[in-house]
Design an enzyme around this catalytic site. Structure first.
Site, PDB file in Angstrom:
ATOM      1  N   GLU A 190       0.786  -1.236   0.000  1.00 17.18           N
ATOM      2  CA  GLU A 190       0.000   0.000   0.000  1.00 17.18           C
ATOM      3  C   GLU A 190       0.816   1.283   0.000  1.00 17.18           C
ATOM      4  O   GLU A 190       0.602   2.164   0.832  1.00 17.18           O
ATOM      5  CB  GLU A 190      -0.972   0.013   1.186  1.00 17.18           C
ATOM      6  N   GLU A 219      -5.846  -8.266  -0.137  1.00 13.58           N
ATOM      7  CA  GLU A 219      -6.673  -7.907   1.025  1.00 13.58           C
ATOM      8  C   GLU A 219      -8.078  -7.562   0.551  1.00 13.58           C
ATOM      9  O   GLU A 219      -8.250  -6.964  -0.516  1.00 13.58           O
ATOM     10  CB  GLU A 219      -6.102  -6.700   1.790  1.00 13.58           C
TER      11      GLU A 219
HETATM   12  C1  BGP Z   1      -4.869  -2.059   4.936  1.00 15.69           C
HETATM   13  C2  BGP Z   1      -3.577  -2.530   5.559  1.00 15.69           C
HETATM   14  C3  BGP Z   1      -3.740  -3.600   6.590  1.00 15.69           C
HETATM   15  C4  BGP Z   1      -5.002  -3.514   7.408  1.00 15.69           C
HETATM   16  C5  BGP Z   1      -6.216  -3.142   6.592  1.00 15.69           C
HETATM   17  C6  BGP Z   1      -7.446  -2.811   7.389  1.00 15.69           C
HETATM   18  O1  BGP Z   1      -4.734  -0.727   4.599  1.00 15.69           O
HETATM   19  O2  BGP Z   1      -2.712  -3.029   4.567  1.00 15.69           O
HETATM   20  O3  BGP Z   1      -2.559  -3.605   7.334  1.00 15.69           O
HETATM   21  O4  BGP Z   1      -4.826  -2.812   8.563  1.00 15.69           O
HETATM   22  O5  BGP Z   1      -5.974  -2.053   5.747  1.00 15.69           O
HETATM   23  O6  BGP Z   1      -7.366  -1.496   7.860  1.00 15.69           O
HETATM   24  P1  BGP Z   1      -7.783  -1.084   9.329  1.00 15.69           P
HETATM   25  O7  BGP Z   1      -6.972  -1.942  10.218  1.00 15.69           O
HETATM   26  O8  BGP Z   1      -7.446   0.348   9.436  1.00 15.69           O
HETATM   27  O9  BGP Z   1      -9.229  -1.341   9.408  1.00 15.69           O
END
Ligand code: BGP
Length: 475
Positions: free
Chosen positions: A165, A375
């Site tokens: 990201e 993801e």
């Molecule tokens: C993405 C990241 C993850 C994870 C996910 C969910 O941006 O790569 O590491 O955290 O988002 O986000 P959050 O934990 O803020 O809900």
């Protein structure tokens, strides 16, 4: 568009799930590990990174559950400060041992490791020493970190993601800190860091191709496609511009080795263009990714923002208060807006399965590269019932609808080779601690109370198990 005769998921499709080191491992100062920038910058209103899901001490148990779930792959990240506590220099053998155990346990259970090299957790020492991603000194240090990984694990790990990201890090100051006291504008600093990070990515690609026999490597990018708020031509253009700034700036750099013309002009006119040294663009062009990881949670809506408007940064929904998200405003370019057609999560994330198909098709048309969902998932407040169950029908619904769109995208011709939702187990949410959960496996703790950290299979675990067993025929 629907098809009368749908092709199923390919036989060798990766049924995976994802985590990242600082969110799941814990043991943040154990066995030689040093602190990362995330360890010190995490939201203080929630749990810290010291224990998280305690995966560091429970590899066997956690991998056994992956096996029971039927996972054929698992995406995790290497912690740079666990492997190189000084950011460079002596390798921490205990860190190497930990990842060797994990990788060997995965392979023993027929699970293919999908490894992220960098998932936000820069060694704090490098941030303090030279400003982390702000300095070109990081290029040698990052390459050295990659070399240690490829030499130690490349015999068994064949799928690699360089940087997680970059697109979102660019927006979130706690993941890519700018120097507040510098004379250089924050915007210019960000574009400089972005350029340096892309060079680091390119060097990782080249090194992987040299050192890892049969290795495949590419970026994992976080994307939220932008729709126009109306058919007003100004809004259509605003959506194009938003996609250029938030998606194609990064992907064209990664995959074409080029800056988009309109963004380069914007940077020149606003005096925030990065320093390009001789050889930089040649390096970017020569580093060919083999695959692209997509982190997709939601889509966005934008409309034109008149030049006279005041600018505003995107503010993540405050501590899970529904309705507290503030959309960004870039005067003269675009401003965020609500989508009246979509439902939202507790954290205001707009749920848009069809947006994933749209995005995959756009990316396929543009880059013709094999893709994997690295993801995708629903952050929710899960309730543990008195009889020890978690009925997360909302998560099943979210994942099912996104998988349906993945299947349609495959039928559209998209080269999608895997699905790795976020997250395998409950872990520390980057923005919202343990209150916001994503896992198939519940971890028995809260932000305030450690409890016994036991693992409990959620309803979504059993649902995904059947999806995998039927290779996606039963969603
Ligand atoms: C993405 C990241 C993850 C994870 C996910 C969910 O941006 O790569 O590491 O955290 O988002 O986000 P959050 O934990 O803020 O809900």
């Amino acid at each position: 568009m629907k098809y009368n005769n749908m092709t199923g998921f390919p036989d060798d499709f990766f049924w995976s799930a994802s985590t990242a080191a600082y969110q799941v491992e814990g043991a943040f100062l154990e066995d030689g590990k040093s602190l990362s920038i995330v360890d010190v910058n995490i939201n203080p209103n929630f749990a810290d990174t010291s224990i998280t899901s305690d995966h560091y001490h429970r590899i066997k148990e956690d991998v056994a559950l992956m096996k029971e779930l039927g996972m054929t792959a698992y995406r995790f990240s290497f912690s740079w400060p666990r492997i190189l506590p000084n950011g460079r220099g002596p390798v921490n053998n205990e860190g190497i041992d930990f990842y060797n155990q994990l990788i060997n346990e995965l392979l023993k259970n027929g699970i293919t490791p999908l490894a992220t090299i960098y998932h936000f957790d820069l060694p704090l020492v490098l941030q303090q020493e030279y400003g982390g991603w702000a300095s070109r000194k990081i290029l040698d240090d990052f390459e050295n970190f990659c070399r240690v990984l490829f030499e130690n694990f490349g015999d068994r790990v064949k799928y690699w993601f360089t940087i997680n990201e970059q697109s979102n890090m660019f927006l979130l100051p706690y993941l890519m800190p700018v120097n507040e006291s510098s004379d250089i504008s924050a915007e210019k600093q960000k574009y400089e860091m972005n350029h340096i990070m892309t060079l680091a990515h390119a060097r990782a690609i080249q090194l992987c191709h040299q050192l890892v026999e049969g290795g495949k490597i590419g970026p994992a990018i976080g994307l939220a496609p932008n729709y126009p708020a109306s058919c007003k031509p100004e809004d259509i253009m605003a959506a194009r511009v938003a996609n250029d700034f938030r998606t194609y700036l990064f992907l064209d750099l990664y995959l074409y080795g080029e800056y988009r013309e309109n963004i380069w002009r914007y940077m020149l006119e606003n005096e925030c263009e990065p320093t390009i040294l001789p050889g930089d663009m040649e390096l970017l062009k020569s580093a060919k990714s083999d695959l692209l990881g997509i982190n997709y949670y939601q889509s966005r809506v934008v409309k034109y923002a008149p030049k006279e408007m005041a600018s505003r940064d995107f503010t993540v929904n405050k501590d899970g208060q529904k309705g507290s998200t503030e959309f960004e405003i870039l005067p003269g370019l675009y401003q965020g807006a609500e989508n009246p057609f979509l439902e939202k999560t507790e954290w205001d994330w707009e749920i848009d399965p069809i947006g994933l198909r749209v995005l995959l098709n756009e990316l396929h048309d543009r880059y013709h590269i094999p893709m994997i969902i690295t993801e995708n998932g629903l952050g929710g407040i899960d309730e543990l019932t008195v009889d020890g169950k978690i009925h997360d029908a909302y998560r099943i619904d979210y994942l099912r609808k996104h998988l349906e769109q993945c299947q349609l995208a495959i039928n559209d011709g998209v080269q999608l080779f895997g699905y790795s939702p976020w997250s395998y187990m409950d872990l520390l949410s980057t923005t919202s601690g343990f209150r916001k959960r994503y896992g198939f496996v519940y971890v028995n703790r809260t932000d305030d109370e450690l409890k016994d950290l036991s693992r409990i299979k959620k309803d979504s675990f059993y649902w995904y198990q059947n999806v995998i067993k039927t290779n996606g025929k039963e969603l």
